[in-house]
Design a protein around this motif. Structure first.
Motif, mmCIF file in Angstrom:
data_model
loop_
_atom_site.group_PDB
_atom_site.id
_atom_site.type_symbol
_atom_site.label_atom_id
_atom_site.label_comp_id
_atom_site.label_asym_id
_atom_site.label_seq_id
_atom_site.Cartn_x
_atom_site.Cartn_y
_atom_site.Cartn_z
ATOM 1 N N ASP A 152 0.839 -1.212 0.000
ATOM 2 C CA ASP A 152 0.000 0.000 0.000
ATOM 3 C C ASP A 152 0.870 1.257 0.000
ATOM 4 O O ASP A 152 0.575 2.225 -0.714
ATOM 5 C CB ASP A 152 -0.915 0.002 1.229
ATOM 6 N N ILE A 153 1.925 1.241 0.795
ATOM 7 C CA ILE A 153 2.803 2.415 0.859
ATOM 8 C C ILE A 153 3.547 2.598 -0.454
ATOM 9 O O ILE A 153 3.724 3.733 -0.926
ATOM 10 C CB ILE A 153 3.793 2.263 2.040
ATOM 11 N N VAL A 154 3.975 1.486 -1.058
ATOM 12 C CA VAL A 154 4.656 1.570 -2.355
ATOM 13 C C VAL A 154 3.754 2.218 -3.395
ATOM 14 O O VAL A 154 4.191 3.092 -4.161
ATOM 15 C CB VAL A 154 5.113 0.165 -2.814
ATOM 16 N N ILE A 211 5.131 10.237 -6.676
ATOM 17 C CA ILE A 211 6.193 10.466 -7.662
ATOM 18 C C ILE A 211 5.612 11.022 -8.955
ATOM 19 O O ILE A 211 6.194 11.938 -9.570
ATOM 20 C CB ILE A 211 6.955 9.145 -7.922
ATOM 21 N N GLU A 212 4.483 10.487 -9.366
ATOM 22 C CA GLU A 212 3.857 10.979 -10.604
ATOM 23 C C GLU A 212 3.514 12.461 -10.493
ATOM 24 O O GLU A 212 3.776 13.245 -11.421
ATOM 25 C CB GLU A 212 2.596 10.157 -10.887
ATOM 26 N N GLU A 213 2.947 12.861 -9.359
ATOM 27 C CA GLU A 213 2.595 14.274 -9.156
ATOM 28 C C GLU A 213 3.848 15.149 -9.096
ATOM 29 O O GLU A 213 3.888 16.243 -9.678
ATOM 30 C CB GLU A 213 1.787 14.420 -7.865
ATOM 31 N N ILE A 214 4.881 14.677 -8.380
ATOM 32 C CA ILE A 214 6.097 15.473 -8.211
ATOM 33 C C ILE A 214 6.816 15.661 -9.541
ATOM 34 O O ILE A 214 7.263 16.764 -9.884
ATOM 35 C CB ILE A 214 7.024 14.802 -7.171
ATOM 36 N N PRO A 234 10.949 9.222 1.315
ATOM 37 C CA PRO A 234 12.012 9.119 0.308
ATOM 38 C C PRO A 234 12.808 7.827 0.399
ATOM 39 O O PRO A 234 13.426 7.407 -0.572
ATOM 40 C CB PRO A 234 12.896 10.336 0.600
ATOM 41 N N GLY A 235 12.793 7.183 1.562
ATOM 42 C CA GLY A 235 13.532 5.939 1.712
ATOM 43 C C GLY A 235 13.023 4.831 0.801
ATOM 44 O O GLY A 235 13.751 3.876 0.506
ATOM 45 N N TYR A 236 11.784 4.956 0.336
ATOM 46 C CA TYR A 236 11.209 3.922 -0.529
ATOM 47 C C TYR A 236 11.793 3.960 -1.938
ATOM 48 O O TYR A 236 11.515 3.065 -2.744
ATOM 49 C CB TYR A 236 9.685 4.058 -0.578
ATOM 50 N N LEU A 237 12.609 4.943 -2.230
ATOM 51 C CA LEU A 237 13.280 4.961 -3.534
ATOM 52 C C LEU A 237 14.295 3.826 -3.666
ATOM 53 O O LEU A 237 14.771 3.559 -4.772
ATOM 54 C CB LEU A 237 13.982 6.308 -3.747
ATOM 55 N N ARG A 238 14.612 3.169 -2.565
ATOM 56 C CA ARG A 238 15.556 2.053 -2.655
ATOM 57 C C ARG A 238 14.904 0.793 -3.218
ATOM 58 O O ARG A 238 15.610 -0.157 -3.579
ATOM 59 C CB ARG A 238 16.143 1.746 -1.279
ATOM 60 N N LYS A 266 10.637 -1.431 -7.580
ATOM 61 C CA LYS A 266 9.359 -1.046 -8.167
ATOM 62 C C LYS A 266 9.195 0.468 -8.186
ATOM 63 O O LYS A 266 8.711 1.043 -9.167
ATOM 64 C CB LYS A 266 8.200 -1.687 -7.398
ATOM 65 N N VAL A 267 9.597 1.118 -7.104
ATOM 66 C CA VAL A 267 9.479 2.580 -7.016
ATOM 67 C C VAL A 267 10.431 3.255 -7.996
ATOM 68 O O VAL A 267 10.067 4.207 -8.689
ATOM 69 C CB VAL A 267 9.743 3.055 -5.571
ATOM 70 N N ARG A 268 11.659 2.769 -8.072
ATOM 71 C CA ARG A 268 12.645 3.365 -8.977
ATOM 72 C C ARG A 268 12.222 3.160 -10.445
ATOM 73 O O ARG A 268 12.398 4.066 -11.275
ATOM 74 C CB ARG A 268 14.019 2.749 -8.736
ATOM 75 N N ASN A 269 11.688 1.974 -10.756
ATOM 76 C CA ASN A 269 11.209 1.740 -12.118
ATOM 77 C C ASN A 269 10.050 2.664 -12.458
ATOM 78 O O ASN A 269 9.946 3.157 -13.581
ATOM 79 C CB ASN A 269 10.779 0.281 -12.284
ATOM 80 N N ARG A 270 9.188 2.894 -11.465
ATOM 81 C CA ARG A 270 8.065 3.798 -11.694
ATOM 82 C C ARG A 270 8.549 5.229 -11.941
ATOM 83 O O ARG A 270 8.037 5.931 -12.813
ATOM 84 C CB ARG A 270 7.134 3.758 -10.481
#
Length: 462
Positions: free
Chosen positions: A402-404, A411-414, A437-441, A444-448
C-alpha cells in the motif's frame, strides 16, 4: 584579504588604514544544546533533526550536502539510505557516533557534542544491547514542552534499551505512533522532535494510555525501572563535568573489592546474590569481559550504589547488600521458571489469530505479553504460533505494498510539477518532496520513477 577601515588621526591631520577582522563563521547554525548537565541531555540524532529543521531541510538532504565529505564512507558515510537500519549507532559508543560528532562540531563550531552520545563511555560499555533500534519517547514530555513554549527535543536517555520509563512523568516510554501505529527509526529522512517521521503526526499527549504491558508490571518492576531511569540519567548529567577517564580496569578492580568485602572473595556467592552465572561474573572480575549496562545497573541496585561509583571508584565503608532488592531479583528468577499455563496460552493465541487487532502483534510481542519465552510457546503450540506469525507477516506485506503504491502516485505528481516548473526531475529533487524518500531504494518505485520521467520528458512544456 581583510576589509580596511579609515582611522582619523587628529594630531597629524592625516588618515591611516587599519585591518578589521571578523570572527570565524560556522557553516551550519550554531544551535544550542538542550538539557546539558541534566537527566535529559539531548541525543545526537535529535540534535541533527533540530539542526535540519532550523535550515528548513530534510535530515537526509542536509547529511548528503554538508556531512558526506566529512564522514567515513566505510560505514555508509552520511547517506541516510545506506545507514537507515543502523541509525541507533549514531548515539552510541562507536565510530559512526564519533565521526558524526566531529563533523557536526566542525560545521556548527559547537563543542562538547560528544556528550550527546555514549562515546565518553566507549571503554566501559559494550555496544551489544546498549541502544534500542527504534525511537522511544514520552508523550507527556512533548506535550508539556509545547504548552510551556519550550524547545522540543529528543533526550539521549530515551535511546537506551534499559530505560523503559520517563523518570519525570512516571509513565512507560512509547515505541509506536498513535496515528499510523508504526515504529520510528532513531533518525529518518524527515525526522523532527515531537512528530512521527512516517505520518508527521504529533506525538505529544497530556494523558498516557494504560496498556496491557503497563498492567503486567508489578510494584517491584516499577521500582526497578524507576531506579534505572534515574541512575542512568544521573550519569549522563554528570558526564560533561567529570574529569576522570573511564577504564575497563576500574570495573574489574571495583568488582573484586565488592566480592572481597561482602563475600570474602567468593565469586560464586556473589553471583548467587545477583542470580547470574558464576562463570560470567568470574570473567568480569578478572577483566576478561565487560558487563553490559543492564548488569552494571543490577549490581548497583542491589548494593544501593550510584552507577558512577562502579565505573570510577568505590567507598568500601558504604558497601552493603540491600536484602529487599536482592530478594526481588531472586523472586524474579523464580518467576522465570513458573509452570507453563497451557490453557491460558492456547486461549490467548487463538484469540490473536481470530482478532481484528491492527496492527496484529508479532510472536515476539505475544510472548512478551504472556511473559513466556517464545521458544517455549512454540514448542507447545507450533501451529498456532505459525498462524500468528503468518498473520503478522501478511499484514506487513500488505502495508508495504500500500505504501509503495502511495509513493508511486506521489512520484507521478512530483515529476509532473517539476517538469511544469522547468526543472529536471532527478532522483534527488524528487526525494526532497516525497513523504517517504527511503522507498526509492525499492526497485518497483525506482522503475516507476524512470517510467514516469521518460513519459513526461517526451512531452513539450506548455
Amino acid at each position: 584579504m581583510f576589509p580596511l577601515s579609515l582611522k582619523n588621526n587628529f594630531n597629524s591631520q592625516d588618515y591611516t588604514l587599519e585591518r578589521t577582522s571578523f570572527p570565524h563563521r560556522s557553516c551550519l547554525n550554531h544551535l544550542e544544546i538542550q538539557g546539558i548537565q541534566t537527566f535529559y541531555i539531548e541525543s545526537l540524532t535529535g540534535y541533527l533533526s533540530r539542526l535540519s529543521q532550523s535550515h528548513n531541510l530534510p535530515v537526509g538532504i542536509l547529511m548528503e550536502r554538508e556531512l558526506a565529505s566529512l564522514v567515513g564512507k566505510q560505514h555508509g558515510g552520511a547517506n541516510l539510505h545506506k545507514i537507515s537500519k543502523f541509525t541507533d549507532a549514531l548515539n552510541g559508543t562507536g565510530v559512526m557516533a564519533s565521526e558524526l560528532t566531529d563533523a557536526l562540531q566542525q560545521l556548527t563550531l559547537k563543542s562538547n557534542l560528544k556528550f550527546l552520545t555514549l562515546v565518553p563511555l566507549a571503554e566501559v560499555l559494550p555496544h551489544n544491547g546498549l541502544l534500542r533500534p527504534d525511537r522511544a519517547w514520552c508523550p507527556a514530555c512533548y506535550e508539556a514542552w509545547q504548552e510551556q513554549g519550550q524547545i522540543i527535543f529528543d533526550p539521549l536517555l530515551w535511546t537506551l534499551d534499559c530505560v523503559k520509563m520517563c523518570p519525570y512523568h512516571q509513565c512507560q516510554l512509547v515505541l509506536e505512533c498513535p496515528h499510523c501505529c508504526q515504529a520510528n527509526a532513531p533518525l529518518a529522512w524527515r525526522s523532527r522532535p515531537g512528530y512521527c517521521s512516517r505520518c508527521d503526526g504529533w506525538l505529544g499527549s497530556s494523558t498516557t494510555l494504560e496498556r496491557e504491558s503497563d498492567q503486567a508490571w508489578s510494584k517491584d518492576n516499577w521500582d526497578w525501572f524507576t531506579w534505572t531511569a534515574n541512575a542512568v540519567g544521573e550519569l549522563l548529567a554528570e558526564l560533561p563535568q567529570l574529569v576522570v577517564s573511564f577504564s575497563r580496569d576500574n570495573i574489574s578492580r571495583n568488582l573484586r573489592v565488592i566480592v572481597d568485602h561482602l563475600c570474602e572473595g567468593n565469586i560464586a556467592d556473589f553471583a548467587r546474590h545477583l542470580q547470574m552465572p558464576k562463570n560470567t561474573v568470574w570473567l568480569w572480575c578478572k577483566g576478561r569481559n565487560l558487563p553490559k549496562l543492564n548488569a552494571l545497573l543490577r549490581i548497583c541496585y542491589c548494593l544501593q550504589l550510584p552507577l558512577k561509583s562502579l565505573l570510577v571508584g568505590l567507598d568500601e565503608g558504604k558497601l552493603s547488600w540491600s536484602i529487599q532488592r536482592d530478594n526481588q531479583f531472586q523472586k524474579s528468577s523464580r518467576n522465570e521458571s513458573k509452570p507453563f499455563e497451557s490453557d491460558r496460552v492456547r486461549s490467548y493465541l487463538e484469540s490473536i489469530v481470530s482478532s481484528e487487532e491492527l496492527p496484529p502483534p508479532s510472536m515476539e510481542e505475544v510472548a512478551r505479553r504472556l511473559e513466556y519465552d517464545r521458544r517455549t510457546i512454540y514448542r507447545h503450540f507450533r501451529d498456532l504460533c505459525q498462524a500468528v506469525s503468518l498473520k503478522y507477516k501478511r499484514y506487513r506485506q500488505e502495508s508495504h505494498l500500500d505504501i509503495v503504491e502511495q509513493v508511486c502516485l506521489e512520484i507521478e505528481e512530483i515529476v509532473n510539477q517539476l517538469h511544469t516548473d522547468g526543472e529536471y526531475p532527478s532522483e534527488m529533487r524528487v526525494s526532497e518532496y516525497l513523504s517517504k524518500p527511503g522507498y526509492l531504494r525499492y526497485r518497483k518505485v525506482r522503475n516507476r520513477l524512470e517510467a514516469i520521467r521518460n513519459e513526461v520528458l517526451s512531452q513539450p512544456i506548455d
